[in-house]
Design an enzyme around this catalytic site. Structure first.
Site, PDB file in Angstrom:
ATOM      1  N   ARG B 296       5.636  -8.956   2.339  1.00  0.00           N
ATOM      2  CA  ARG B 296       7.065  -9.168   2.071  1.00  0.00           C
ATOM      3  C   ARG B 296       7.869  -9.334   3.347  1.00  0.00           C
ATOM      4  O   ARG B 296       8.755 -10.185   3.438  1.00  0.00           O
ATOM      5  CB  ARG B 296       7.608  -8.009   1.216  1.00  0.00           C
ATOM      6  CG  ARG B 296       7.155  -8.146  -0.215  1.00  0.00           C
ATOM      7  CD  ARG B 296       7.511  -6.985  -1.109  1.00  0.00           C
ATOM      8  NE  ARG B 296       7.113  -7.343  -2.478  1.00  0.00           N
ATOM      9  CZ  ARG B 296       7.346  -6.616  -3.563  1.00  0.00           C
ATOM     10  NH1 ARG B 296       7.982  -5.460  -3.452  1.00  0.00           N
ATOM     11  NH2 ARG B 296       6.957  -7.042  -4.745  1.00  0.00           N
ATOM     12  N   TYR B 440       7.699 -16.221  -4.020  1.00  0.00           N
ATOM     13  CA  TYR B 440       6.433 -15.473  -3.979  1.00  0.00           C
ATOM     14  C   TYR B 440       6.551 -14.095  -3.324  1.00  0.00           C
ATOM     15  O   TYR B 440       7.575 -13.769  -2.766  1.00  0.00           O
ATOM     16  CB  TYR B 440       5.275 -16.312  -3.447  1.00  0.00           C
ATOM     17  CG  TYR B 440       5.257 -16.863  -2.036  1.00  0.00           C
ATOM     18  CD1 TYR B 440       6.095 -16.427  -1.036  1.00  0.00           C
ATOM     19  CD2 TYR B 440       4.313 -17.857  -1.712  1.00  0.00           C
ATOM     20  CE1 TYR B 440       5.995 -16.955   0.252  1.00  0.00           C
ATOM     21  CE2 TYR B 440       4.217 -18.384  -0.436  1.00  0.00           C
ATOM     22  CZ  TYR B 440       5.061 -17.928   0.544  1.00  0.00           C
ATOM     23  OH  TYR B 440       4.964 -18.445   1.797  1.00  0.00           O
ATOM     24  N   GLU B 441       5.523 -13.314  -3.472  1.00  0.00           N
ATOM     25  CA  GLU B 441       5.530 -11.892  -3.040  1.00  0.00           C
ATOM     26  C   GLU B 441       6.650 -11.109  -3.699  1.00  0.00           C
ATOM     27  O   GLU B 441       7.275 -10.263  -3.059  1.00  0.00           O
ATOM     28  CB  GLU B 441       5.645 -11.774  -1.516  1.00  0.00           C
ATOM     29  CG  GLU B 441       4.518 -12.366  -0.738  1.00  0.00           C
ATOM     30  CD  GLU B 441       3.157 -11.896  -1.227  1.00  0.00           C
ATOM     31  OE1 GLU B 441       3.065 -10.780  -1.749  1.00  0.00           O
ATOM     32  OE2 GLU B 441       2.200 -12.676  -1.090  1.00  0.00           O
ATOM     33  N   GLY B 442       6.921 -11.369  -4.965  1.00  0.00           N
ATOM     34  CA  GLY B 442       8.020 -10.701  -5.668  1.00  0.00           C
ATOM     35  C   GLY B 442       9.267 -11.540  -5.553  1.00  0.00           C
ATOM     36  O   GLY B 442       9.880 -11.603  -4.484  1.00  0.00           O
ATOM     37  N   GLN B 447      12.957  -7.975  -5.633  1.00  0.00           N
ATOM     38  CA  GLN B 447      13.284  -7.280  -4.382  1.00  0.00           C
ATOM     39  C   GLN B 447      14.567  -6.469  -4.564  1.00  0.00           C
ATOM     40  O   GLN B 447      14.676  -5.328  -4.115  1.00  0.00           O
ATOM     41  CB  GLN B 447      13.489  -8.292  -3.241  1.00  0.00           C
ATOM     42  CG  GLN B 447      12.314  -9.210  -2.986  1.00  0.00           C
ATOM     43  CD  GLN B 447      11.049  -8.480  -2.600  1.00  0.00           C
ATOM     44  OE1 GLN B 447      11.097  -7.438  -1.948  1.00  0.00           O
ATOM     45  NE2 GLN B 447       9.906  -9.004  -3.011  1.00  0.00           N
TER      46      GLN B 447
END
Lengths: 597, 597
Positions: B296, B440-442, B447
């Site tokens: 992240r 991506y990555e949440g 977040q």
């Protein structure tokens, strides 16, 4: 595959309830547009857009246009048949005069159809869109012969039109343009030069393409005062009106663009092409402005269209995709997870888009109605007021609706998570297509400068004063209506910010023009927020009235009121930040020497 | 073609002047990172990014990856040689322990290199980027044997790594995942299932690909408590450490994406593939979080990278493109028009990006330094404070830097007018590539929920209190410094807004969790503005000091101060709008029944 449903019901509510379309039936063409007729026309247009144009959107993006070696351009599969359906339905001439084969209906209806078309298939919609701009210029500035030669064929859709302004070294600054026009003995001209970014410059949809071209007549003054407008058909027109010999204009290449792949963006080479002057020599920029204003409103509408179609598909996905549980406990306990529409952050996103779309649609219709009044009223005062409105709102509609339209397409794409990034889902295309609307027909920074530098100060600020007075009168008139309090309070605060910003400009921009330039974009968006807020106040008033009268379903009217309150609580407060930026002035903006960047 | 120059000088100013990197040379690895060494390393890394990676960015986008019928994937021309240069330079193991072949240098330097790499070529940078995430998880949770087997080859770049989380029906909600792991008699497992969106899942850059895969052991509990982490190599590893037999994992297809075309995004099919448990059974999500936090932060850095490279190219164009005249009179009277950088609206755009980039870079380095402290300090209190900071800032760095990074890429593209929309200019690619970082990555909404729902309330709000106390202490300490007044005033106002928003959440989110969800995104951006504002205050302090000491050129330091004031006057006031939205609560957000959308 994404889908699209034209918001006919919402448009009819705006036309009938909010703007009292019937009140204008003294204007030419309006008497023919009774609520029933309007409803039937829009249903027909909706069907075309939903069933013919929308299904070609994704495939058109994937296939794109192809230029053959001989300079001809092939549009994607299905486009020719769709174009024939569009032209055959009489949509090209919807608001064109009957003497050229049009239906003479209000331009307002045309604007509605522009929204539907550009939501369903933006790249497709540009083919007729450019044609309408070209027809508008010919109608106002063309000679009788030019109108008779070109307009009937364009109205029926047999021929299309283009606008040729940009050259490799000049877009915004047309004073630099180099395309030359040399007079021929017969009164025509030979045009030579290169034009770029010509949308629909070459394609296989129509029998002829009528180019409107800016060029400089040999010996004309430098700069913008030496630019003339010419009509240059792809095929010279025979005496009987049929397309004849090929003219010296051709497509040199097509661009590989971020989006609108299905619309051919051409480099057009003029090699001694025969053209005819439209309007007066050296007054071409003025003539072009007729097309440009029309086109700018249309582009604003495109921004709204992309925002609407992106919203609809995001809603469908949010109702369908199961992921996580509502913060307040499972809402679909029988399923492995809740649909993501239960999540407040998803709702927030969808509501933001929705709250924009409905108000933006109202702003478009209000402005289009002013265009009709400006062109059709026989009352000079009414015409002037309408023209003032048009002048003031054109840059706002273009700049704000496309900036927000793009942002909304991005936000809608975000709802899909990783799937939004995959082309087959279609959300990427909305983002990529919407992106052009912020750029063409005058990049949005230019719109902002047009608003702050020209439209605002014109005639002693008359247009702006009228706008503010109208809001004030509305607010006073409805001050006693409890249901409107959540609307009128925030609207008044935003008007206060707009007044402060306007005052700040009056006091600071004359002496230091950079203060206007540094404020322009924020001022445009501040003005947009106020205009959209005013639209919400008017929608709310009509929704309250309709509810009281039992018109329409209460759930739908309640949804409008809730969406409007969302706008008032969460979106219009942005005016404060805009005002802060404007009042900060140009100092830090201009502080760095260019070499320090 | 776009170009890129790594901002080495700016990084060194931040490391040496603002954050006093040398103060930390009691931490392992830092003693080796003297200012000279750091300078030399960054110059070397800059050269690789500028001369090898950046020139492949546009061609990589245009060519993309190709999956052959046998399931192998070919990366674009030049990528293999570039990868060899990257691996050969020792960049993969820059901050990895020496026992596995790494250089053991601070992670902070790795973060700098991540910015350079992802600015130069985001799609390329993801190949080593994913590998670093996989190495981090193995380092913390892998057995000794697993570390010995995989890490040395990954550190040298002979093998790469991936993260396999997402399945067709679940991304955010991993509790739904279905990939099954069946125990084998020898202690290994057989994995069966389908994973999607696997970046770098298959390619031709490395001899082996080490997949870290989330799956459910047969009989494990449903939901997130039954998920385990496995390591599944593409080629099983022979006793001598060489790649052996092909494992039962293969790439079923690659996605057609909006951007990062040069990175293969794969559907990975596991058909009884042999894997080994990493860490404890059913604790896979915890183990994956190690990779996810690292990833992240890296994704936030990617947002900054795209913002920086887009900015640099917009500046170059704005200095070169002649169009119109300055509002204050011609600046390049010898030329047909002025370069567009004279126009305030162009300046405003460039300054907005620049003012973000410099502060965002500071925020990244500050946070990366905390990561080093958290991992390397032997003082528990110092470690805890660093971990608090990391936890709090990870969602902010990821969400804010990517949202703003994308917006900035769009704004930079806008400077090019129509040319920005044409792919060959490269600005479209920055926009399309940057877009993935928000997803991506949440996705960024996740977040925001991580920040508001987890990181903020954790340990009684200790991390947030510490953050606010640090700003307060800094402000008090520098209250007497006249040159810092333009910074400390607006910073205090923004902190006030953040405190009010935090208080509002404390009072309203417990009873009604939807109030937290409806506030989350605005809270994240409010927090980001305060953090960036604090960074500017610290940069300003160091710039004033450096000027007084005659360190660095005055023009450069003055530019920093002017850019910081721009941020304080024009960007940080947005906190007021964010606060207004947060305090509006969830009512209108949740008002509509789902069927009314």
């Amino acid at each position: 595959m994404p889908s699209y449903k034209a918001p006919v019901e919402d448009v009819l509510f705006l036309l009938n309830d909010v703007f009292g379309f019937e009140r204008y039936n003294n204007l030419p063409g309006f008497a023919d547009a009774s609520p029933d007729v309007v409803g039937a026309i829009l249903e027909e247009g909706a069907k075309l857009c939903e069933e013919v144009l929308a299904p070609l959107n994704l495939s058109g993006d994937q296939e794109g246009c192809t230029r053959r070696e001989d300079g001809t351009v092939v549009t994607p599969k299905g486009f020719k048949a769709a174009y024939d359906a569009y032209a055959g339905g009489g949509w090209m001439g919807l608001s064109m005069p009957a003497e050229y084969g049009g239906q003479g209906l209000p331009h307002t209806l045309n604007s509605v159809m522009q929204e539907f078309t550009s939501a369903a298939n933006l790249a497709f919609g540009m083919y007729p869109g450019l044609t309408q701009g070209a027809m508008a210029a010919l109608l106002v500035h063309g000679s009788e012969e030019q109108k008779r030669t070109y307009l009937p064929r364009m109205v029926e859709g047999a021929w299309t039109g283009t606008m040729n302004l940009t050259e490799p070294h000049c877009g915004t600054d047309l004073g630099l343009l180099k395309t030359r026009a040399v007079p021929n003995p017969d009164g025509s001209y030979s045009l030579t030069g290169t034009k770029i970014f010509i949308s629909a410059g070459e394609h296989d949809l129509a029998q002829n393409i009528i180019h409107l071209v800016l060029a400089r007549i040999e010996g004309a003054p430098a700069g913008t005062k030496g630019i003339s407008l010419f009509v240059v058909p792809k095929f010279l027109v025979n005496p009987d009106g049929s397309p004849g010999e090929r003219n010296g204009v051709s497509c040199g290449s097509i661009e590989h663009k971020m989006g609108i792949h299905a619309n051919a963006t051409c480099v057009m080479n003029y090699d001694g092409a025969t053209g005819w002057l439209v309007g007066e020599a050296n007054r071409g920029l003025n003539a072009m402005f007729v097309m440009m204003n029309e086109a700018r409103l249309a582009v604003g509408i495109q921004g709204l269209g992309q925002s609407e179609v992106a919203y609809q598909n995001a809603v469908a996905y949010a109702k369908d995709r199961l992921q996580g549980r509502a913060l307040t406990g499972a809402k679909a306990a029988d399923k492995p997870a809740d649909p993501i529409i239960v999540h407040p952050d998803v709702r927030r996103t969808l509501m933001s888009i929705r709250a924009f779309n409905e108000a933006a649609r109202a702003l478009v219709l209000w402005t289009a109605l002013q265009a009709d009044i400006a062109h059709r009223s026989d009352d000079p005062a009414e015409r002037q007021a309408a023209e003032d409105h048009m002048g003031l709102m054109t840059p706002v509609v273009k700049g704000v609706l496309t900036d927000k339209g793009f942002d909304n397409a991005v936000a809608a794409q975000q709802m899909f998570g990783g799937h939004g990034y995959i082309e087959e889902w279609g959300m990427s295309q909305f983002v990529r297509d919407a992106r052009i609307t912020q750029i063409y027909e005058g990049a949005n920074g230019i719109q902002a400068m047009d608003l702050v530098g020209r439209k605002l100060p014109r005639d002693g600020g008359r247009a702006m004063m009228r706008f503010l007075q109208e809001i004030e009168a509305f607010s006073k008139e409805n001050a006693g209506e409890t249901a409107l309090k959540p609307f009128l309070g925030p609207l008044a605060a935003s008007v206060g910010d707009l007044q402060k910003a306007t005052m700040w400009l009056m006091q600071n921009a004359m002496a230091k023009p950079d203060n206007a330039g540094a404020a322009a974009t924020d001022y445009m968006h501040l003005m947009g927020l106020v205009a959209l807020g005013y639209m919400w106040a008017r929608i709310a008033k009509s929704a309250v009235a309709a509810k009281a009268e039992g018109n329409g379903t209460a759930a739908r009217l309640d949804a409008k009121l809730a969406t409007g309150r969302f706008f008032m609580e969460r979106m219009i407060p942005e005016t404060a930040t805009r005002l802060a930026r404007i009042s900060a002035g140009a100092e830090t903006v201009m502080a760095l020497p260019a070499e320090m960047f």
